[in-house]
Motif scaffolding. Structure first.
Motif, PDB file in Angstrom:
ATOM      1  N   LYS A 212      40.417  34.702  31.548  1.00 53.78           N
ATOM      2  CA  LYS A 212      41.251  33.354  31.368  1.00 53.78           C
ATOM      3  C   LYS A 212      41.459  32.865  32.814  1.00 53.78           C
ATOM      4  CE  LYS A 212      45.738  30.924  30.626  1.00 53.78           C
ATOM      5  NZ  LYS A 212      46.614  30.947  29.707  1.00 53.78           N
ATOM      6  N   ALA A 213      41.277  34.226  33.591  1.00 55.33           N
ATOM      7  CA  ALA A 213      41.893  33.777  35.022  1.00 55.33           C
ATOM      8  C   ALA A 213      40.384  33.652  35.953  1.00 55.33           C
ATOM      9  CB  ALA A 213      42.273  35.298  35.843  1.00 55.33           C
ATOM     10  N   LEU A 214      39.450  34.276  35.133  1.00 58.25           N
ATOM     11  CA  LEU A 214      38.254  33.688  36.128  1.00 58.25           C
ATOM     12  C   LEU A 214      37.574  32.192  36.044  1.00 58.25           C
ATOM     13  CD1 LEU A 214      35.821  37.066  35.446  1.00 58.25           C
ATOM     14  CD2 LEU A 214      37.143  36.518  37.140  1.00 58.25           C
ATOM     15  N   SER A 215      38.030  32.062  34.179  1.00 58.98           N
ATOM     16  CA  SER A 215      37.678  30.926  33.455  1.00 58.98           C
ATOM     17  C   SER A 215      38.234  29.809  34.869  1.00 58.98           C
ATOM     18  CB  SER A 215      37.682  30.448  32.307  1.00 58.98           C
ATOM     19  OG  SER A 215      37.045  30.915  31.579  1.00 58.98           O
ATOM     20  N   GLN A 216      40.223  29.613  35.004  1.00 59.38           N
ATOM     21  CA  GLN A 216      40.312  29.112  36.425  1.00 59.38           C
ATOM     22  C   GLN A 216      39.186  28.411  37.497  1.00 59.38           C
ATOM     23  OE1 GLN A 216      43.893  27.886  36.086  1.00 59.38           O
ATOM     24  NE2 GLN A 216      43.805  27.707  34.144  1.00 59.38           N
ATOM     25  N   LEU A 217      39.510  30.351  37.633  1.00 58.43           N
ATOM     26  CA  LEU A 217      39.061  30.661  39.389  1.00 58.43           C
ATOM     27  C   LEU A 217      37.794  28.824  39.062  1.00 58.43           C
ATOM     28  CD1 LEU A 217      39.373  33.895  40.151  1.00 58.43           C
ATOM     29  CD2 LEU A 217      40.368  31.379  41.571  1.00 58.43           C
ATOM     30  N   GLU A 218      36.747  28.872  38.253  1.00 59.71           N
ATOM     31  CA  GLU A 218      34.967  28.803  37.727  1.00 59.71           C
ATOM     32  C   GLU A 218      35.645  27.265  38.182  1.00 59.71           C
ATOM     33  OE1 GLU A 218      31.342  28.177  35.085  1.00 59.71           O
ATOM     34  OE2 GLU A 218      33.668  29.963  34.887  1.00 59.71           O
ATOM     35  N   GLU A 219      36.816  26.668  36.855  1.00 58.66           N
ATOM     36  CA  GLU A 219      37.329  25.669  37.008  1.00 58.66           C
ATOM     37  C   GLU A 219      37.754  25.289  38.513  1.00 58.66           C
ATOM     38  OE1 GLU A 219      40.448  24.124  34.812  1.00 58.66           O
ATOM     39  OE2 GLU A 219      39.920  25.441  33.415  1.00 58.66           O
ATOM     40  N   MET A 220      38.062  25.782  39.655  1.00 58.09           N
ATOM     41  CA  MET A 220      38.043  25.515  40.803  1.00 58.09           C
ATOM     42  C   MET A 220      36.943  25.367  41.729  1.00 58.09           C
ATOM     43  SD  MET A 220      41.980  27.990  41.760  1.00 58.09           S
ATOM     44  CE  MET A 220      43.043  28.118  40.433  1.00 58.09           C
ATOM     45  N   GLY A 221      35.885  25.866  41.499  1.00 59.71           N
ATOM     46  CA  GLY A 221      35.009  25.797  42.314  1.00 59.71           C
ATOM     47  C   GLY A 221      34.571  27.086  42.843  1.00 59.71           C
ATOM     48  N   LEU A 222      35.706  28.303  43.251  1.00 59.97           N
ATOM     49  CA  LEU A 222      35.189  29.530  43.546  1.00 59.97           C
ATOM     50  C   LEU A 222      34.403  30.545  42.668  1.00 59.97           C
ATOM     51  CD1 LEU A 222      39.218  30.526  45.596  1.00 59.97           C
ATOM     52  CD2 LEU A 222      36.495  29.988  46.350  1.00 59.97           C
ATOM     53  N   ILE A 223      34.147  30.060  41.701  1.00 53.68           N
ATOM     54  CA  ILE A 223      32.873  30.752  40.982  1.00 53.68           C
ATOM     55  C   ILE A 223      32.634  30.055  40.587  1.00 53.68           C
ATOM     56  CG2 ILE A 223      33.042  33.325  39.270  1.00 53.68           C
ATOM     57  CD1 ILE A 223      35.428  34.199  39.746  1.00 53.68           C
ATOM     58  N   VAL A 224      31.066  30.702  40.057  1.00 54.70           N
ATOM     59  CA  VAL A 224      29.846  30.014  39.914  1.00 54.70           C
ATOM     60  C   VAL A 224      29.249  30.792  38.326  1.00 54.70           C
ATOM     61  CG1 VAL A 224      27.900  28.702  40.088  1.00 54.70           C
ATOM     62  CG2 VAL A 224      29.239  28.298  41.756  1.00 54.70           C
ATOM     63  N   THR A 225      29.097  30.040  36.861  1.00 58.34           N
ATOM     64  CA  THR A 225      28.664  31.338  37.102  1.00 58.34           C
ATOM     65  C   THR A 225      27.132  30.766  35.725  1.00 58.34           C
ATOM     66  OG1 THR A 225      30.563  31.812  35.241  1.00 58.34           O
ATOM     67  CG2 THR A 225      28.737  31.996  33.669  1.00 58.34           C
ATOM     68  N   TYR A 226      26.726  31.512  36.037  1.00 56.88           N
ATOM     69  CA  TYR A 226      24.679  31.352  35.641  1.00 56.88           C
ATOM     70  C   TYR A 226      24.648  32.181  34.598  1.00 56.88           C
ATOM     71  CZ  TYR A 226      24.391  30.298  40.746  1.00 56.88           C
ATOM     72  OH  TYR A 226      24.863  30.086  42.016  1.00 56.88           O
ATOM     73  N   ARG A 227      23.347  31.800  33.145  1.00 55.19           N
ATOM     74  CA  ARG A 227      23.520  31.926  32.059  1.00 55.19           C
ATOM     75  C   ARG A 227      23.695  33.361  32.212  1.00 55.19           C
ATOM     76  NH1 ARG A 227      21.025  27.577  28.324  1.00 55.19           N
ATOM     77  NH2 ARG A 227      23.317  26.543  27.840  1.00 55.19           N
ATOM     78  N   THR A 228      22.547  33.357  33.248  1.00 56.93           N
ATOM     79  CA  THR A 228      21.322  35.255  32.752  1.00 56.93           C
ATOM     80  C   THR A 228      21.458  36.094  34.277  1.00 56.93           C
ATOM     81  OG1 THR A 228      19.535  34.031  35.010  1.00 56.93           O
ATOM     82  CG2 THR A 228      19.433  33.845  31.985  1.00 56.93           C
ATOM     83  N   SER A 229      22.185  35.904  34.600  1.00 58.89           N
ATOM     84  CA  SER A 229      23.092  36.829  35.457  1.00 58.89           C
ATOM     85  C   SER A 229      24.190  36.956  35.955  1.00 58.89           C
ATOM     86  CB  SER A 229      21.732  36.565  37.660  1.00 58.89           C
ATOM     87  OG  SER A 229      22.253  34.871  38.004  1.00 58.89           O
ATOM     88  N   GLY A 230      25.065  36.101  34.693  1.00 59.51           N
ATOM     89  CA  GLY A 230      26.567  36.657  35.089  1.00 59.51           C
ATOM     90  C   GLY A 230      27.348  34.840  36.229  1.00 59.51           C
TER      91      GLY A 230
END
Length: 125
Positions: free
Chosen positions: A53-71
Motif C-alpha cells: 500500500k505504501a509503495l503504491s502511494q509512492l508510485e502515485e507520487m512519482g517517486l517510484i516507478v514500476t517496470y513489469r519485468t524488473s520490479g
C-alpha cells in the motif's frame, strides 16, 4: 537500518515518509532498483500488504516507478526528489515551530536557541 514505526499514526503513512527519506538521502539513489515488497516488509517488520500500500502511494507520487519485468526503481527525476526533500524539511520546521509556540517561545527566542545550538554542535551545514 531501523524503521522505528510507532502506533500513533497509520503504519503505511510512516513507511511512505521513511522511504521518502531513504530516497532523499541517497540510500536509494535516483534510478536505483528498490528491494522487493517482501524484502522491505521483512526489514520493517510489517505485513507485505501494508508495504505494498505504501509503495503504491509512492508510485502515485512519482517517486517510484514500476517496470513489469524488473520490479520497482526510484525515479530518475532529481527535481521531484529535491521537491520531496524540501517538503519534508519544511514539515519538520513547521512541527518544530508549532512546538516552540506551544511552549511559549517567541520568534526571536526561538531563533536565539537555534543559533546557540548550531554554534554548540558540530552541524554539517
Amino acid at each position: 537500518m531501523s524503521w522505528e514505526l510507532k502506533s500513533d499514526r497509520p503504519i503505511y503513512a510512516q513507511i511512505i515518509e521513511k522511504v521518502q527519506v531513504l530516497i532523499c538521502t541517497g540510500t536509494y539513489p535516483a534510478g536505483s532498483r528498490m528491494p522487493s515488497v517482501r524484502e522491505l516488509a521483512q526489514e520493517a517488520t510489517v505485513n507485505p500488504n501494508t508495504m505494498q500500500k505504501a509503495l503504491s502511494q509512492l508510485e502515485e507520487m512519482g517517486l517510484i516507478v514500476t517496470y513489469r519485468t524488473s520490479g520497482r526503481s526510484v525515479t530518475e527525476d532529481t527535481t521531484l526528489i529535491q521537491t520531496v526533500k524540501d517538503n519534508l524539511a519544511k514539515n519538520g520546521v513547521a512541527f518544530f515551530m508549532d512546538t516552540m509556540q506551544q511552549l511559549g517561545y517567541k520568534k526571536e527566542e526561538t531563533l536565539t536557541l537555534v543559533t546557540e545550538q548550531i554554534q554548540q554542535k558540530e552541524w554539517i551545514i
